[in-house]
Design a protein around this motif. Structure first.
Motif, short mmCIF file in Angstrom:
data_model
loop_
_atom_site.label_atom_id
_atom_site.label_comp_id
_atom_site.label_asym_id
_atom_site.label_seq_id
_atom_site.Cartn_x
_atom_site.Cartn_y
_atom_site.Cartn_z
N LEU A 6 3.49 -17.15 -0.17
CA LEU A 6 2.56 -16.22 -0.23
C LEU A 6 2.73 -15.13 0.41
O LEU A 6 3.54 -15.27 1.50
N CYS A 7 2.52 -13.85 0.02
CA CYS A 7 2.60 -12.70 1.08
C CYS A 7 1.78 -12.57 2.39
O CYS A 7 0.61 -13.43 2.24
N LEU A 8 1.98 -12.05 3.28
CA LEU A 8 1.23 -12.36 4.58
C LEU A 8 0.01 -11.98 4.56
O LEU A 8 -0.79 -12.59 5.15
N SER A 9 -0.39 -10.88 3.73
CA SER A 9 -1.64 -10.37 3.68
C SER A 9 -2.60 -11.51 3.05
O SER A 9 -3.67 -11.69 3.43
N THR A 10 -2.03 -11.88 2.00
CA THR A 10 -2.74 -12.94 1.23
C THR A 10 -2.76 -14.24 1.80
O THR A 10 -4.01 -14.92 1.72
N TYR A 11 -1.79 -14.61 2.61
CA TYR A 11 -1.92 -15.70 3.63
C TYR A 11 -3.06 -15.60 4.67
O TYR A 11 -3.77 -16.71 4.79
N GLN A 58 0.93 4.37 -5.00
CA GLN A 58 1.61 3.26 -4.16
C GLN A 58 0.71 2.98 -2.88
O GLN A 58 0.11 3.84 -2.31
N ARG A 59 0.97 1.83 -2.03
CA ARG A 59 0.41 1.65 -0.71
C ARG A 59 1.29 2.35 0.04
O ARG A 59 2.11 2.67 0.12
N ILE A 60 0.51 2.74 1.33
CA ILE A 60 1.38 3.32 2.49
C ILE A 60 2.77 2.52 2.89
O ILE A 60 3.50 3.16 3.12
N SER A 61 2.73 1.16 2.92
CA SER A 61 3.57 0.58 3.31
C SER A 61 4.89 0.80 2.31
O SER A 61 6.05 0.63 2.83
N ASP A 62 4.67 1.32 1.04
CA ASP A 62 5.51 1.73 0.14
C ASP A 62 5.89 3.10 0.27
O ASP A 62 7.14 3.66 0.44
N PHE A 63 4.94 4.01 0.09
CA PHE A 63 5.28 5.68 -0.35
C PHE A 63 5.90 5.87 1.19
O PHE A 63 6.16 7.03 1.12
N MET A 64 5.25 5.37 2.32
CA MET A 64 5.68 6.27 3.46
C MET A 64 7.29 5.81 3.70
O MET A 64 7.68 6.26 4.84
N ARG A 65 7.67 4.89 2.95
CA ARG A 65 9.33 4.47 3.19
C ARG A 65 10.01 5.28 2.07
O ARG A 65 11.06 4.90 1.88
N ILE A 109 11.35 -1.39 -3.98
CA ILE A 109 10.66 -3.01 -4.15
C ILE A 109 9.33 -2.77 -3.11
O ILE A 109 9.31 -2.36 -1.97
N GLN A 110 8.37 -3.39 -3.89
CA GLN A 110 7.09 -3.11 -3.20
C GLN A 110 7.02 -4.06 -2.06
O GLN A 110 7.48 -5.13 -2.17
N GLN A 111 6.68 -3.78 -0.93
CA GLN A 111 6.83 -4.58 0.25
C GLN A 111 5.64 -5.62 0.15
O GLN A 111 6.17 -6.86 0.43
N LYS A 112 4.58 -5.61 -0.49
CA LYS A 112 3.48 -6.70 -0.51
C LYS A 112 3.98 -7.57 -1.59
O LYS A 112 3.88 -8.73 -1.27
N THR A 113 4.29 -7.28 -2.79
CA THR A 113 4.60 -7.94 -4.06
C THR A 113 5.76 -8.59 -4.28
O THR A 113 6.22 -9.36 -4.91
N GLY A 114 6.80 -7.73 -3.58
CA GLY A 114 8.11 -7.97 -3.85
C GLY A 114 8.66 -7.32 -5.34
O GLY A 114 9.92 -7.74 -5.76
N THR A 130 1.64 1.02 -10.80
CA THR A 130 0.95 0.56 -9.55
C THR A 130 1.53 -0.93 -9.25
O THR A 130 1.50 -1.50 -7.98
N GLY A 131 2.07 -1.77 -10.15
CA GLY A 131 2.52 -3.16 -9.95
C GLY A 131 1.57 -4.03 -10.09
O GLY A 131 1.81 -5.25 -9.47
#
Length: 409
Positions: A122-127, A247-254, A272-277, A372-373
């Motif tokens: 599981l990704c961290l946010s889902t966990y 995209q999420r900020i965790s992706d577009f800000m990178r 690679i999307q950080q949340k989903t991989g 969007t993924g």
């Protein structure tokens, strides 16, 4: 068996001991002083617990009060002659336990087993969200005063859970998500060879009003045309980039030039999307390319998330994005519906929602989902604003045109 937590009638401002009254039946009752103290202002006599059970100071206390009630309800079965001293010793034993051990066969044991089994996948946010569901079930057990056995989870218990949730002022969406997670756990239990009532489970159908905050195309143009101070220019440009990339900020800000590729001479970004991989290859919108041109063919310097969330509010305020909107905002430890100007509610995720909502119906949904993924259309549709003003205006214009045509004939 009735349990009742209370403070003395002579309670003072601070350091009041908490008492527990236990009534086994009309002839046998106990009054015990617990090894906890609390300020008078922090105690809720109606709910028999701390006022704020989410504060760091009182969270553990509330967990212990629930644990004591549940443990004693089982411990005192068939012990008619037990003394107050023996019960006090048992309470001390409960309080001395460093970790929570869920009884094997209990629903909480099954939940914790599932989390342990899925922790790596599981990704961290889902966990973390699933852990919140587990904590909610702990509180529910405290509410009903007993351990829940996996096999006994049925529609009646689910209705009782919803009653508890409404008393605690959880949102309907939170209750619905938790109920779906309960079904997930029951399916997991069946795979372990445990017979459950998951197929007979009835989840209450609660109507939730989705209020999704988006920037429509006219508002995005207003932001693009608004002059802002130098210190807000990067935030403004990142906000526009997010609205055109989804995209999420965790992706577009990178985003960086090392991710840029060309497919059939069309500039794209691969990451690679950080949340989903998931690997995403996204064609760059002409507006994004215009912004990059200002920065010499690259992206603006990254901004820390907390700073970005403050600055995009200032950008939206300067752009006159001040339409009154109703949204749920956190007040204390619960979300409350409030009405405020739109710019006040803007946060980093608005670009992703705006992208999905503005292009929905204009671009095939599978192509938008690829950008969007999102794995399913249902998940994607959660990002679509159900109240799309431009479509409402278009419908009104159709009405006017058809009426005028008929009137002229």
């Amino acid at each position: 068996m009735i349990f009742f937590y209370f403070l003395s009638q002579k309670a003072v401002a601070f350091n009041n001991p908490i008492y527990l009254s236990i009534a086994l039946h009309h002839k046998i009752s106990y009054r015990l002083k617990l090894p906890f103290t609390i300020a008078l202002k922090d105690w809720d006599p109606e709910k028999q617990r701390p006022v704020n059970i989410y504060s760091k100071k009182h969270k553990e206390l509330n967990i212990l009060l629930n644990r004591i009630k549940i443990h004693l309800a089982e411990y005192l079965q068939d012990k008619p002659g037990i003394s107050s001293k023996e019960i006090s010793e048992e309470i001390k034993k409960i309080c001395s336990e460093k970790t929570t051990a869920y009884p094997e066969g209990s629903f909480l044991f099954m939940m914790s087993s599932y989390l342990e089994a899925k922790k790596e996948s599981l990704c961290l946010s889902t966990y973390r969200r699933y852990v919140v569901f587990l904590r909610m079930m702990e509180k529910f057990e405290g509410f009903i005063g007993r351990n829940i056995i996996t096999e006994e989870v049925d529609s009646t218990l689910i209705r009782q859970f919803y009653t508890f949730g409404k008393m605690e002022e959880y949102t309907e969406s939170t209750l619905n998500r938790t109920a779906e997670f309960i079904k997930t756990i029951l399916n997991f239990a069946e795979r372990q060879g445990i017979i459950t009532q998951v197929r007979q489970l009835e989840i209450p159908k609660l109507k939730t009003v989705r209020r999704i905050l988006v920037l429509d195309e006219k508002e995005i143009v207003k932001i693009r045309k608004t002059a802002v101070p130098t210190e807000l220019k990067r935030a403004k440009d990142w906000l526009l980039i997010s609205c055109y990339t989804g995209q999420r900020i965790s992706d577009f800000m990178r985003f960086n030039t090392g991710q840029l590729i060309k497919i059939d001479h069309k500039p794209c970004i691969s990451f690679i999307q950080q949340k989903t991989g998931k690997e995403i290859i996204l064609p760059l919108h002409p507006e994004v390319l215009k912004i990059m041109k200002k920065y010499g063919g690259t992206f603006p310097q990254a901004i820390e998330k907390a700073v970005y969330n403050v600055q995009i509010k200032e950008v939206a305020l300067l752009a006159g994005i001040n339409e009154p909107v109703k949204m749920r905002k956190r007040k204390g430890f619960r979300g409350k519906e409030t009405c405020a100007e739109k710019w006040e509610n803007i946060s980093s995720h608005i670009g992703r929602r705006s992208f999905a909502s503005n292009f929905y119906g204009k671009i095939p949904t599978p192509l938008l989902m690829q950008a969007t993924g999102h794995s399913t259309e249902q998940m994607f549709l959660n990002y679509i604003n159900p109240i799309h003003h431009s479509r409402i205006v278009s419908l009104a214009e159709y009405f006017d045109r058809l009426y005028n045509e008929r009137a002229g004939s």
